[in-house]
Scaffold this motif. Structure first.
Motif, mmCIF file in Angstrom:
data_model
loop_
_atom_site.group_PDB
_atom_site.id
_atom_site.type_symbol
_atom_site.label_atom_id
_atom_site.label_comp_id
_atom_site.label_asym_id
_atom_site.label_seq_id
_atom_site.Cartn_x
_atom_site.Cartn_y
_atom_site.Cartn_z
ATOM 1 N N ALA A 143 3.684 -1.245 4.107
ATOM 2 C CA ALA A 143 3.200 0.136 4.041
ATOM 3 C C ALA A 143 4.322 1.027 3.517
ATOM 4 O O ALA A 143 5.423 1.036 4.069
ATOM 5 C CB ALA A 143 2.763 0.603 5.426
ATOM 6 N N VAL A 144 4.019 1.798 2.470
ATOM 7 C CA VAL A 144 5.041 2.566 1.760
ATOM 8 C C VAL A 144 4.703 4.049 1.784
ATOM 9 O O VAL A 144 3.574 4.454 1.492
ATOM 10 C CB VAL A 144 5.145 2.089 0.296
ATOM 11 C CG1 VAL A 144 6.244 2.855 -0.448
ATOM 12 C CG2 VAL A 144 5.391 0.587 0.231
ATOM 13 N N VAL B 63 0.849 -1.190 0.000
ATOM 14 C CA VAL B 63 0.000 0.000 0.000
ATOM 15 C C VAL B 63 0.881 1.235 0.000
ATOM 16 O O VAL B 63 1.698 1.423 0.910
ATOM 17 C CB VAL B 63 -0.928 0.041 1.237
ATOM 18 C CG1 VAL B 63 -1.798 1.294 1.211
ATOM 19 C CG2 VAL B 63 -1.798 -1.215 1.307
ATOM 20 N N THR B 64 0.721 2.095 -1.008
ATOM 21 C CA THR B 64 1.489 3.339 -1.052
ATOM 22 C C THR B 64 0.692 4.484 -0.419
ATOM 23 O O THR B 64 -0.495 4.349 -0.131
ATOM 24 C CB THR B 64 1.862 3.713 -2.494
ATOM 25 O OG1 THR B 64 0.674 4.114 -3.213
ATOM 26 C CG2 THR B 64 2.534 2.555 -3.215
ATOM 27 N N GLY B 65 1.376 5.587 -0.190
ATOM 28 C CA GLY B 65 0.718 6.734 0.419
ATOM 29 C C GLY B 65 0.273 6.452 1.834
ATOM 30 O O GLY B 65 -0.723 6.993 2.323
ATOM 31 N N ALA B 66 1.044 5.615 2.547
ATOM 32 C CA ALA B 66 0.590 5.055 3.815
ATOM 33 C C ALA B 66 0.888 5.919 5.035
ATOM 34 O O ALA B 66 0.556 5.523 6.149
ATOM 35 C CB ALA B 66 1.216 3.669 4.016
ATOM 36 N N SER C 287 -0.408 8.784 5.907
ATOM 37 C CA SER C 287 -1.542 9.548 6.439
ATOM 38 C C SER C 287 -2.797 9.233 5.634
ATOM 39 O O SER C 287 -2.754 8.526 4.624
ATOM 40 C CB SER C 287 -1.258 11.062 6.384
ATOM 41 O OG SER C 287 -1.193 11.505 5.041
ATOM 42 N N GLY C 288 -3.911 9.790 6.092
ATOM 43 C CA GLY C 288 -5.150 9.760 5.324
ATOM 44 C C GLY C 288 -5.615 8.383 4.906
ATOM 45 O O GLY C 288 -5.587 7.422 5.680
ATOM 46 N N ILE C 289 -6.054 8.291 3.646
ATOM 47 C CA ILE C 289 -6.635 7.057 3.133
ATOM 48 C C ILE C 289 -5.618 5.920 3.116
ATOM 49 O O ILE C 289 -5.955 4.766 3.398
ATOM 50 C CB ILE C 289 -7.229 7.291 1.729
ATOM 51 C CG1 ILE C 289 -8.406 8.277 1.823
ATOM 52 C CG2 ILE C 289 -7.688 5.978 1.105
ATOM 53 C CD1 ILE C 289 -8.906 8.752 0.469
ATOM 54 N N GLY C 290 -4.375 6.234 2.799
ATOM 55 C CA GLY C 290 -3.352 5.188 2.771
ATOM 56 C C GLY C 290 -3.159 4.551 4.125
ATOM 57 O O GLY C 290 -3.146 3.318 4.265
#
Length: 252
Positions: free
Chosen positions: A35-36, A11-14, A16-19
């Motif tokens: 988590a990336v 999972v990218t954008g991990a 904050s937020g939705i990631g």
């Protein structure tokens, strides 16, 4: 209904937020998750909380993505790639838009997604039951005033998703698009509006129940958790108060 029995996700954008919410939800559902994101401190905190494996990387940088792919291959591989990394900068009309903002949005939303897909596609093909889920936006389905740069980036990411589905169907690759509307997260509007907290707060003012990151994560987890033969090609998710990009009910 039987669930997807393959549960190894990147999972990218991990950070904050939705990631971050997606990482938490997948871990709660029994997934192994890498988590990336770029911010090591936030990733470390998320890893301690959720039990995910943290990997610091910038999805727009070739060396970072290659190192990530090598790490994942050496640590159990994957069957599911979830591209959440992205973002918006600016709300300028086309006449006065900043090219630097457009370049950043294109790199993060489009090129980063491309690099991640290319890095992991061989492994997903070999798996034979791989999944790619791209988090796009309703901004990629309908343009709106002041959204041109973000519209352009998300329209491109939407197109990549559709093309990939057509190109990889013979390899049994499941390709899913989740396109959220208004989601109240800690950073999206703040970053888009140059750190102006008052302006960012106004984005959600009067909206009774905007979506949360956890709402979107719930949908993502559901989509990738279904039996592999079920492909939810495109999922549009909005708060009830938002009937369209240009139609948002505010009260008070």
């Amino acid at each position: 209904m039987a669930k997807n029995s393959s549960k190894h996700a990147v999972v990218t954008g991990a950070s904050s937020g939705i990631g971050a919410a997606t990482v938490r939800k997948l871990r709660a559902d029994g997934w192994d998750v890498v988590a990336v994101a770029r911010r090591a401190d936030r990733l470390a905190a998320l890893a301690r909380e959720s039990g995910a494996v943290a990997f610091v990387a910038d999805v727009t940088k070739d060396d970072d993505v290659a190192a990530l792919a090598t790490f994942v291959a050496a640590n159990g591989g994957l069957d599911t790639l979830i591209n959440v990394a992205g973002g918006a900068r600016g709300v300028d009309p086309v006449a006065t838009a900043q090219a630097a903002d457009w370049d950043w949005m294109y790199q993060v939303n489009v090129v980063g997604t491309l690099k991640m897909i290319q890095a992991f596609l061989p492994a997903l093909r070999e798996n034979g039951r791989g999944t790619v889920l791209n988090l796009t936006s309703t901004a990629g389905l309908a343009a709106y005033e002041g959204g041109s740069g973000y519209n352009a980036a998300k329209f491109a990411q939407h197109a990549i998703t559709n093309a990939l589905r057509l190109e990889e169907v013979e390899n049994n690759l499941r390709v899913i698009e989740v396109a959220p509307g208004l989601v109240a997260t800690e950073e999206f509007s703040l970053n888009r509006l140059g750190g102006d907290k008052a302006a960012a707060k106004k984005v959600y003012a009067g909206v009774a129940e905007p979506l949360t990151a956890e709402d979107v994560a719930e949908v993502v987890s559901y989509a990738v958790g279904l039996p592999h033969h079920i492909n939810l090609d495109q999922i549009v998710i909005r708060p009830v108060a938002q009937a369209a990009n240009h139609k948002l009910v505010r009260k008070g």
